[in-house]
Structure formats: structure tokens, C-alpha cells
Design an enzyme around this catalytic site. Sequence first.
Site, PDB file in Angstrom:
ATOM      1  N   LYS A 275       0.831  -1.061   0.144  1.00 38.27           N
ATOM      2  CA  LYS A 275       0.203  -0.328   0.052  1.00 38.27           C
ATOM      3  C   LYS A 275       0.986   1.136  -0.242  1.00 38.27           C
ATOM      4  O   LYS A 275       1.814   1.329   0.644  1.00 38.27           O
ATOM      5  CB  LYS A 275      -0.757   0.439   1.084  1.00 38.27           C
ATOM      6  CG  LYS A 275      -1.662   1.364   1.479  1.00 38.27           C
ATOM      7  CD  LYS A 275      -2.615   1.016   2.465  1.00 38.27           C
ATOM      8  CE  LYS A 275      -3.308   2.303   2.579  1.00 38.27           C
ATOM      9  NZ  LYS A 275      -4.705   2.388   3.927  1.00 38.27           N
ATOM     10  N   LYS A 287     -11.190  13.070   7.499  1.00 38.53           N
ATOM     11  CA  LYS A 287     -10.946  12.290   9.173  1.00 38.53           C
ATOM     12  C   LYS A 287     -10.519  13.408  10.410  1.00 38.53           C
ATOM     13  O   LYS A 287     -10.724  13.857   9.502  1.00 38.53           O
ATOM     14  CB  LYS A 287      -9.457  11.921   8.869  1.00 38.53           C
ATOM     15  CG  LYS A 287      -8.842  10.189   8.547  1.00 38.53           C
ATOM     16  CD  LYS A 287      -7.408   9.112   8.453  1.00 38.53           C
ATOM     17  CE  LYS A 287      -7.074   8.379   8.324  1.00 38.53           C
ATOM     18  NZ  LYS A 287      -7.886   7.450   8.225  1.00 38.53           N
ATOM     19  N   GLU A 359      -9.876   3.730   1.406  1.00 41.06           N
ATOM     20  CA  GLU A 359      -9.463   3.900  -0.177  1.00 41.06           C
ATOM     21  C   GLU A 359      -7.863   2.988  -0.456  1.00 41.06           C
ATOM     22  O   GLU A 359      -7.975   3.022  -1.236  1.00 41.06           O
ATOM     23  CB  GLU A 359      -8.230   5.263  -0.477  1.00 41.06           C
ATOM     24  CG  GLU A 359      -7.649   5.889   0.791  1.00 41.06           C
ATOM     25  CD  GLU A 359      -7.100   5.240   1.814  1.00 41.06           C
ATOM     26  OE1 GLU A 359      -7.849   5.552   2.369  1.00 41.06           O
ATOM     27  OE2 GLU A 359      -6.042   5.174   2.333  1.00 41.06           O
ATOM     28  N   ARG A 361      -8.040  -0.418  -0.010  1.00 39.25           N
ATOM     29  CA  ARG A 361      -8.387  -1.214  -0.685  1.00 39.25           C
ATOM     30  C   ARG A 361      -8.530  -1.344  -2.022  1.00 39.25           C
ATOM     31  O   ARG A 361      -8.551  -2.744  -2.969  1.00 39.25           O
ATOM     32  CB  ARG A 361      -9.177  -2.000   0.045  1.00 39.25           C
ATOM     33  CG  ARG A 361     -10.774  -1.009   0.484  1.00 39.25           C
ATOM     34  CD  ARG A 361     -11.642  -1.535   1.095  1.00 39.25           C
ATOM     35  NE  ARG A 361     -12.003  -0.731   2.340  1.00 39.25           N
ATOM     36  CZ  ARG A 361     -11.970  -0.977   3.696  1.00 39.25           C
ATOM     37  NH1 ARG A 361     -13.290  -1.937   3.414  1.00 39.25           N
ATOM     38  NH2 ARG A 361     -11.977  -0.966   4.802  1.00 39.25           N
TER      39      ARG A 361
HETATM   40  N1  BES Z   1      -5.248   4.091   6.132  1.00 43.00           N
HETATM   41  C1  BES Z   1      -6.169   4.390   7.427  1.00 43.00           C
HETATM   42  C2  BES Z   1      -5.977   2.789   8.201  1.00 43.00           C
HETATM   43  C3  BES Z   1      -4.943   3.331   9.010  1.00 43.00           C
HETATM   44  C4  BES Z   1      -5.627   3.367  10.619  1.00 43.00           C
HETATM   45  C5  BES Z   1      -3.828   3.011   8.710  1.00 43.00           C
HETATM   46  C6  BES Z   1      -5.030   4.380  11.552  1.00 43.00           C
HETATM   47  C7  BES Z   1      -3.250   3.627  10.292  1.00 43.00           C
HETATM   48  C8  BES Z   1      -3.551   3.652  11.646  1.00 43.00           C
HETATM   49  C9  BES Z   1      -7.549   3.572   5.927  1.00 43.00           C
HETATM   50  O1  BES Z   1      -7.609   3.674   5.152  1.00 43.00           O
HETATM   51  C10 BES Z   1      -8.729   3.676   6.547  1.00 43.00           C
HETATM   52  O2  BES Z   1      -8.796   5.105   6.818  1.00 43.00           O
HETATM   53  N2  BES Z   1      -9.720   2.528   6.410  1.00 43.00           N
HETATM   54  C11 BES Z   1     -10.626   3.066   7.688  1.00 43.00           C
HETATM   55  C12 BES Z   1     -11.688   2.241   6.645  1.00 43.00           C
HETATM   56  C13 BES Z   1     -13.466   2.772   7.063  1.00 43.00           C
HETATM   57  C14 BES Z   1     -12.811   3.625   6.859  1.00 43.00           C
HETATM   58  C15 BES Z   1     -13.795   1.242   6.331  1.00 43.00           C
HETATM   59  C16 BES Z   1     -10.175   2.704   9.112  1.00 43.00           C
HETATM   60  O3  BES Z   1      -9.914   1.560   9.678  1.00 43.00           O
HETATM   61  O4  BES Z   1     -11.192   3.554   9.717  1.00 43.00           O
HETATM   62 ZN    ZN Z   2      -5.590   4.510   4.184  1.00 45.24          ZN
HETATM   63 MN    MN Z   3      -8.385   5.697   4.976  1.00 47.78          MN
END
Ligand code: BES
Ligand code: ZN
Ligand code: MN
Length: 514
Positions: A275, A287, A359, A361
Amino acid sequence: MKFSFVDGDPASSKADVLVLPLFESDLSEKKNRSAALSAVDRALGGIVLAAAQEEGFQGKADQTFTLHTHGRIPAARLVLVGLGARAKFDPEVLRLAAGRAVKTAAKVKAKTLTFALPPAREMEPCVKAAVEGLLLGSYKFDRYRTVGRDAKSGRNAGVQSVSFALPDGVAHARAFDEMVALGQKVAEAVNWARNLVNEPAGVMTPQQLAAEARSLASLGLKVTVRGRKEIEKLRMGMFLGVAQGSVKEPQFIEVAYTPKNPKDAKKPAVALVGKAITFDSGGLSLKSAEGMVDMKTDMAGSAAVLGAMRVVAQLKPPFPVRAYMGACENMPSGHAYRPGDVLVSRLGKTVEITNTDAEGRLVLGDMLTWASESKPAIIVDLATLTGACMIALGHHIVGAWGEDDEAVESVLEAARSAGEMLWRMPLHELQRDALRSEVADMKNSGERWGGAINAAMFLKEFVVDTPWVHLDIAGPSQSPKERGYHQKGATGVGVRTLVELIRRRAAEEMQAGR
Ligand code: BES
Ligand code: ZN
Ligand code: MN
């Protein structure tokens, strides 16, 4: 850092610091005391054991104890590092202890170190672990600090040379030198990966990540970088959708190692997918301020893959290794992809966007399809994919998914031998409803529950007929605090496991005489 082996009693070895890694039983049971500790204690008139006892040093796995020797042995200082219980010992314990030792040595400005290796059933993995721990523990990312940095000592500060003393009854073997060389290559790659992650997202852009990948060409790897036009030609609609909100052009980075031997070059490859979101703001599903702070870490999967490729170029396994990374930013803007949009993947499957923050995935899906197309033997992807995986497994454990038991087992075993902690998680049809969409083949984010599994289920849809293992490194990509051989910040997790996986596959090939 230079490494060598010394003969004889560590008590008589000259260095700024003499490191003695000790088990609890070295202190609590006289009959089990290591020869090295006994010799040093004798030379110092019994004050080592007495002081250790007074200060509460019991050889526990998180303890460190420093003692000035006032010229009574050739080493100026003694650093005792705990290894915990002998029964629980494995090379990772030594790696962590070596990291603590080198940090302690650096604090007293030591340049030279004698390191007494503890007795172990298998010495080779211990030599490798000690080298890695010492080099990883020496890592610092302070290039942006103008104060609080040891300005005088500059870049080459810290421990310069290490002499290993072997335990009583163990003779030096050629294999130990090979382990030193391997440990050095691995640690150097991990530290490089840490740098890529620690650099601010304003510096480590998709373009810069591509430049870092290109630097690997000097090691004999073939690096291909494609821009937006070419990605459009490849119909990677999910990758393009994520990238469209950023002013920075996406970069599809491919790094290829091909063996010289034409027979080996034709074998199915090991494919690595990382990734490479250089910054994840969440996009229009923005976020929170708090949730965005560390999002430069969202390319840690690709950092691990690039780090591993660096070692692959030197190890030269008898099969091809290919790495694929879709590098882009996830940004909100007038150009950004929207919740409700439907993206068409390279595979042709359609995806309804319900959350632009899911994003990773999307980009990975197109990468996995592309990787499948050249029919590799195995695909391993590494991704900081979900906060949910952090909730499930915390900061130290990587989540592992896959339906091919043999492939998953091989990755778990590689991790075990590399000293990285992986835990297998389920991929189960029970979770399938989570991604059902009314308007498209699936949606990109479902309910919160089982969030890390849902992400893995999504990825699975884009792998075509290939054994595949998905590693969610969201937690372990960053260390929340200084620990063992880690500093606060990027860990470089994944490099060691990938290198070990490839080393093991190479050894199997050799054995089978293919
Ligand atoms: N990059 C994030 C996941 C992440 C969170 C990595 C904290 C490192 C530390 C990923 O793209 C993300 O935002 N995932 C969301 C998915 C959800 C919207 C289904 C998440 O984990 O909240
Ligand atoms: Zn991410
Ligand atoms: Mn994300």
C-alpha cells in the site's frame, strides 16, 4: 558499524562498553551463571553481582544496568541487559536486548563495544539477531531537528565497531560471518524503510517514492514508473478514483528482480504488493484532526516491499521477485471522488463508494489483479489497511489473511524465524453481506464490526487464481514509544518477514535441485 569476533575472555577485551546479555538464572542460580559474568565479576572484585542485586537488576527482559569499571578491566563500562527466563528465550529476545544495549552505549558516547553472545542451542540465528538489534537500535530520525540533536558528532555518531565474544565452548564458524553479513543487509533495508515512512508526507510524495524506487536500479533491479495516462490505459479505475482528488499525479511503481540464469528467470515469481498512500486525509469522508496526524505512515506497506527488494537484489534468489505499488494521495478537493460514485476496477467488477476513507483496498484491488495477471507462485500484500486491525491486534501484531493454507503457513513461519509477530485471522463468507451493494457489485466499506476482515474480503475479490496472503500492518507500522530496537515512529515492519520468506523459498529451490 563494523563487526568482528574476538577470542577469549570478554573480561579482558578492550572496548568503551562491554555488553553482557544475561538470563534471570545467571543472577539467581550460581550453578547456572555464565562464564562471562563470573569472569567479569571476579575481575571487579565481586562488585558486579553485588551492585546488580542492590539496584534490583534481575535479568528481566526489559532491564538494563550500567556500571563504570574504573579501569579494573579493559572495558570502561559494563552494560548488563536482561534476557528474561532461559526457557522463553528466542533470537527476538536477544534482538530487543541488543537494541537496548546499543542505545545505552550511545548515551555514554561509546564508539566501541564488546558484545558477549549468550549461550544458545543454535548460535547462527543469535548472531543475526544481535547484528540486527544493534543496527536497528542505532537508528535515529532527527534530520529535521535543529536543537536537541548531537550536532558535534554529526551523522556518524554512535557505536562504530562491535566485537562479538562467543560463549564458552563455541568455536567460531564461517556461518557466523555469513549471518553478520545477512543481518547487516536486512537491518540496513529496515532502517531505509523506516526513513521512507518517517519522512513527512509533503516530502515523501508519490513522485519521491518513485524516485526512491528508482534508486534501486543501481542494485540491478528493473524499475518502471507509469503516470496517469498509462494507468488510464491499464483501466485501473479504482486506483484512479482514489488518486483524482490530489494535485499530485499517481505513480504506478513496479520493481522487478530477474535471475541471471534463463531457466530461473522463467520460474513463477514471488509477487509483493505494498500500500502506497503517501498521505491519507480520508478524502471527502475526511478524517478527524487526531486521526490524520500519523497518516504519512500509510505507505509503510510499500516501504517494507521496497526494503525487501533491496535485500533481494543482493541475495539473488533463483526465481523472479516482482513488486507492485500504486502510489497516490487520498485528498479532498473539487476533483475528489465522492461517496456514491461507482468505480470500475481493472478486473471489471464495479464498486460503490460508501466511504472515501476506505481507499487502500481500492488501490490494492487493482494492484492485486495486475499482479495476478503474470501468474506468480504467490502474492503477498502489506498494507496499513484498517484501524479495526489495530483494535483487534494492537501495536505489535500483524494480522494475516489468506485462503491458501500452505501460502499463509509459509508467511507465518518466515515471520516466526524473522522475529516479527503475525497472527492469522479468518476470511469467512459469514462476513460477505457486509460489502453487499444495491447499485454495484459491491461497496467499498461495510459495517464497523469485523472491519479488518471486511477489508480482506474486499481484496480477495480482486485476486485471480493465485495463492495470496494479506498482511494488515496498520498497528505495527509505527511504534508508539521507544522500545528494544525501536524508536518512536516508523518500525520498518514487514521487511524482515519478506526477506525470510524469499530466503526460505530460495533454500527450498536449491534443495529440490530445480
Ligand atoms: N489508512 C487507514 C487505516 C489506518 C488507521 C492505518 C490507523 C494506520 C493507522 C485506512 O485507509 C482507513 O482509513 N481505514 C478506515 C476504513 C473504514 C473507513 C472502513 C478505518 O480503519 O477506519
Ligand atoms: Zn489509508
Ligand atoms: Mn483511509
